[in-house]
Design a protein around this motif. Structure first.
Motif, PDB file in Angstrom:
ATOM      1  N   ILE A  77       0.951  -1.301  -0.107  1.00  0.00           N
ATOM      2  CA  ILE A  77      -0.246   0.077   0.079  1.00  0.00           C
ATOM      3  C   ILE A  77       0.811   1.248   0.060  1.00  0.00           C
ATOM      4  O   ILE A  77       0.546   2.313  -0.639  1.00  0.00           O
ATOM      5  N   ILE A  78       1.891   1.314   0.784  1.00  0.00           N
ATOM      6  CA  ILE A  78       2.752   2.341   0.865  1.00  0.00           C
ATOM      7  C   ILE A  78       3.442   2.663  -0.592  1.00  0.00           C
ATOM      8  O   ILE A  78       3.652   3.582  -0.999  1.00  0.00           O
ATOM      9  N   GLU A  79       3.850   1.438  -1.182  1.00  0.00           N
ATOM     10  CA  GLU A  79       4.531   1.702  -2.474  1.00  0.00           C
ATOM     11  C   GLU A  79       3.162   2.143  -3.626  1.00  0.00           C
ATOM     12  O   GLU A  79       3.923   2.967  -4.481  1.00  0.00           O
ATOM     13  N   LYS A  80       2.154   1.810  -3.499  1.00  0.00           N
ATOM     14  CA  LYS A  80       1.076   2.318  -4.099  1.00  0.00           C
ATOM     15  C   LYS A  80       0.887   4.029  -3.979  1.00  0.00           C
ATOM     16  O   LYS A  80       0.932   4.503  -5.206  1.00  0.00           O
ATOM     17  N   ILE A  81       1.038   4.267  -2.657  1.00  0.00           N
ATOM     18  CA  ILE A  81       0.979   5.748  -2.460  1.00  0.00           C
ATOM     19  C   ILE A  81       2.149   6.448  -2.984  1.00  0.00           C
ATOM     20  O   ILE A  81       2.046   7.742  -3.675  1.00  0.00           O
ATOM     21  N   GLU A  82       3.413   5.847  -3.072  1.00  0.00           N
ATOM     22  CA  GLU A  82       4.461   6.504  -3.600  1.00  0.00           C
ATOM     23  C   GLU A  82       4.473   6.384  -5.047  1.00  0.00           C
ATOM     24  O   GLU A  82       4.764   7.521  -5.851  1.00  0.00           O
ATOM     25  N   ASP A  83       3.792   5.456  -5.833  1.00  0.00           N
ATOM     26  CA  ASP A  83       3.541   5.595  -7.026  1.00  0.00           C
ATOM     27  C   ASP A  83       2.675   6.711  -7.671  1.00  0.00           C
ATOM     28  O   ASP A  83       2.824   7.517  -8.541  1.00  0.00           O
ATOM     29  N   LYS A  84       1.159   6.868  -6.794  1.00  0.00           N
ATOM     30  CA  LYS A  84       0.504   7.907  -7.152  1.00  0.00           C
ATOM     31  C   LYS A  84       1.370   9.343  -7.024  1.00  0.00           C
ATOM     32  O   LYS A  84       1.061  10.309  -7.782  1.00  0.00           O
ATOM     33  N   ALA A  85       2.136   9.382  -6.011  1.00  0.00           N
ATOM     34  CA  ALA A  85       2.640  10.858  -5.631  1.00  0.00           C
ATOM     35  C   ALA A  85       4.138  10.806  -6.418  1.00  0.00           C
ATOM     36  O   ALA A  85       4.677  11.945  -6.233  1.00  0.00           O
ATOM     37  N   GLU A  86       4.424  10.002  -7.472  1.00  0.00           N
ATOM     38  CA  GLU A  86       5.683  10.003  -8.126  1.00  0.00           C
ATOM     39  C   GLU A  86       5.999  11.474  -8.792  1.00  0.00           C
ATOM     40  O   GLU A  86       7.049  11.855  -8.640  1.00  0.00           O
ATOM     41  N   PRO A  87       4.781  12.258  -9.179  1.00  0.00           N
ATOM     42  CA  PRO A  87       5.039  13.247  -9.766  1.00  0.00           C
ATOM     43  C   PRO A  87       5.688  14.426  -8.802  1.00  0.00           C
ATOM     44  O   PRO A  87       6.292  15.318  -9.123  1.00  0.00           O
ATOM     45  N   LEU A  88       5.006  14.320  -7.774  1.00  0.00           N
ATOM     46  CA  LEU A  88       5.444  15.098  -6.301  1.00  0.00           C
ATOM     47  C   LEU A  88       6.845  15.009  -5.897  1.00  0.00           C
ATOM     48  O   LEU A  88       7.682  15.676  -5.781  1.00  0.00           O
ATOM     49  N   ILE A  89       7.203  13.513  -5.780  1.00  0.00           N
ATOM     50  CA  ILE A  89       8.502  13.260  -5.196  1.00  0.00           C
ATOM     51  C   ILE A  89       9.239  13.562  -6.202  1.00  0.00           C
ATOM     52  O   ILE A  89      10.702  14.034  -5.797  1.00  0.00           O
ATOM     53  N   ARG A  90       9.335  13.650  -7.447  1.00  0.00           N
ATOM     54  CA  ARG A  90      10.412  14.332  -8.462  1.00  0.00           C
ATOM     55  C   ARG A  90      10.666  15.645  -8.268  1.00  0.00           C
ATOM     56  O   ARG A  90      11.728  16.004  -8.791  1.00  0.00           O
ATOM     57  N   LEU A  91       9.770  16.205  -7.552  1.00  0.00           N
ATOM     58  CA  LEU A  91       9.903  17.732  -7.464  1.00  0.00           C
ATOM     59  C   LEU A  91      10.941  17.993  -6.281  1.00  0.00           C
ATOM     60  O   LEU A  91      11.221  19.293  -5.956  1.00  0.00           O
ATOM     61  N   ILE A  92      10.957  16.750  -5.155  1.00  0.00           N
ATOM     62  CA  ILE A  92      11.898  16.960  -3.989  1.00  0.00           C
ATOM     63  C   ILE A  92      13.396  17.387  -4.762  1.00  0.00           C
ATOM     64  O   ILE A  92      13.850  16.778  -5.436  1.00  0.00           O
ATOM     65  N   PRO A  93      13.853  18.575  -3.905  1.00  0.00           N
ATOM     66  CA  PRO A  93      15.348  18.868  -4.376  1.00  0.00           C
ATOM     67  C   PRO A  93      16.221  17.858  -4.133  1.00  0.00           C
ATOM     68  O   PRO A  93      15.923  17.088  -3.269  1.00  0.00           O
ATOM     69  N   SER A  94      17.488  17.895  -4.680  1.00  0.00           N
ATOM     70  CA  SER A  94      18.548  16.763  -4.604  1.00  0.00           C
ATOM     71  C   SER A  94      19.261  16.894  -3.474  1.00  0.00           C
ATOM     72  O   SER A  94      19.888  16.111  -3.046  1.00  0.00           O
ATOM     73  N   TRP A  95      18.982  17.995  -2.647  1.00  0.00           N
ATOM     74  CA  TRP A  95      19.794  18.138  -1.493  1.00  0.00           C
ATOM     75  C   TRP A  95      19.020  17.640  -0.249  1.00  0.00           C
ATOM     76  O   TRP A  95      19.630  17.454   0.974  1.00  0.00           O
ATOM     77  N   VAL A  96      17.949  16.841  -0.396  1.00  0.00           N
ATOM     78  CA  VAL A  96      17.554  15.873   0.794  1.00  0.00           C
ATOM     79  C   VAL A  96      17.225  14.669  -0.180  1.00  0.00           C
ATOM     80  O   VAL A  96      16.993  14.655  -1.191  1.00  0.00           O
ATOM     81  N   LYS A  97      16.980  13.882   0.699  1.00  0.00           N
ATOM     82  CA  LYS A  97      16.819  12.357   0.198  1.00  0.00           C
ATOM     83  C   LYS A  97      15.431  11.929   0.506  1.00  0.00           C
ATOM     84  O   LYS A  97      15.166  11.667   1.777  1.00  0.00           O
ATOM     85  N   PHE A  98      14.796  11.158  -0.474  1.00  0.00           N
ATOM     86  CA  PHE A  98      13.546  10.463  -0.203  1.00  0.00           C
ATOM     87  C   PHE A  98      13.873   8.959  -0.151  1.00  0.00           C
ATOM     88  O   PHE A  98      14.617   8.610  -1.135  1.00  0.00           O
ATOM     89  N   TYR A  99      13.418   8.330   0.794  1.00  0.00           N
ATOM     90  CA  TYR A  99      13.676   7.083   1.165  1.00  0.00           C
ATOM     91  C   TYR A  99      12.499   6.168   0.637  1.00  0.00           C
ATOM     92  O   TYR A  99      11.565   6.269   1.215  1.00  0.00           O
ATOM     93  N   ARG A 100      12.520   5.569  -0.488  1.00  0.00           N
ATOM     94  CA  ARG A 100      11.417   4.721  -0.874  1.00  0.00           C
ATOM     95  C   ARG A 100      11.108   3.369  -0.390  1.00  0.00           C
ATOM     96  O   ARG A 100      12.161   2.787   0.155  1.00  0.00           O
TER      97      ARG A 100
END
Length: 268
Positions: A204-227
């Protein structure tokens, strides 16, 4: 030796995305409260036990800049590390669940002893993660030795010592709010697999991440998103000490022996 960078940049990676975003959001809410009194809608009293918004949002409210700064400074390290070990979305769910659990305990106990006393502030989260990491650390170092002394006490009780000191030295803090948050942290550390049974499953968390992928891509490179998909070893990985990796020598001088021998969480 323990280094601050180990907390703010775990494993040499950039600061964690949720941790960084949460601190910015807390500052935004603090500034917004100067215009719109949103704190009044988020603080939690025992009367609000059936209010889901207050039960989950009270850690976001801060009444002073000092209150906000102290909580942010205390939270940034342990939350960064936890997020790097558990995943960004997973950590967000843990924050919400532990806030609700602490809030419910505070309200149930408060119905009898402090029915009109409200709490607010992220220091509850601080004590939850203090409890979590102290429990994990105690499996590696059962006793904490006070530097430059022969005194020691159980590592798992270190947050309790801090809780008592803060309650004595800082007027107006919520002892019970901190105490119940600490108990939730101990439970999370001792029964982490059991706690995950009330968490959404990984798919379910992976599904949430898939739906939020466009927003995740906007996260700047100086922070890290842990999938979530990168956290496959989370359940079997052993805890690694926050203090031992960079200090192969003892953290204290060993004693030679013979062969035979309204309150808020964190401010007024």
């Amino acid at each position: 030796m323990f280094r601050w960078s180990d907390l703010t940049r775990p494993n040499g990676q950039p600061p964690s995305a949720l941790t960084t975003g949460l601190l910015a959001f807390l500052l935004l809410l603090f500034c917004l409260n100067k215009v719109i009194p949103i704190n009044d809608a988020m603080s939690l009293s025992p009367k609000g036990i059936f209010n889901p918004g207050r039960l989950s949002n009270y850690p976001l409210a801060h009444l002073s800049l000092f209150h906000l700064f102290f909580n942010a400074f205390s939270l940034v390290g342990p939350l960064n590390v936890f997020e790097s070990q558990h995943g960004t979305v997973h950590t967000g769910v843990v924050l919400n669940l532990t806030a609700v659990m602490t809030g419910l305990l505070y309200c149930l106990f408060g119905k009898l002893f402090y029915p009109d006393t409200s709490i607010a502030g992220a220091s509850g989260w601080c004590f939850t993660f203090f409890g979590y990491f102290s429990y994990k650390e105690s499996a590696i170092s059962p006793r904490y030795h006070i530097p430059n002394s022969n005194f020691a006490f159980p590592t798992v009780l270190a947050p309790m010592v801090l809780l008592i000191l803060i309650s004595i030295l800082v007027p107006g803090v919520s002892f019970w709010g901190h105490f119940f948050a600490l108990m939730v942290g101990y439970f999370l550390g001792a029964k982490e697999k059991a706690f995950r049974k009330i968490m959404p499953p990984s798919w379910i968390i992976e599904k949430i991440e898939d739906k939020a992928e466009p927003l995740i891509r906007l996260i700047p490179s100086w922070v890290k998103f842990y999938r979530e998909k990168d956290m496959t070893e989370r359940d079997v990985a052993k805890y690694t000490s926050l203090f031992a990796p960079h200090d192969p020598l003892p953290l204290h001088n060993a004693v030679e022996t013979q062969p035979s021998g309204g309150r808020v969480l964190g401010t007024a």
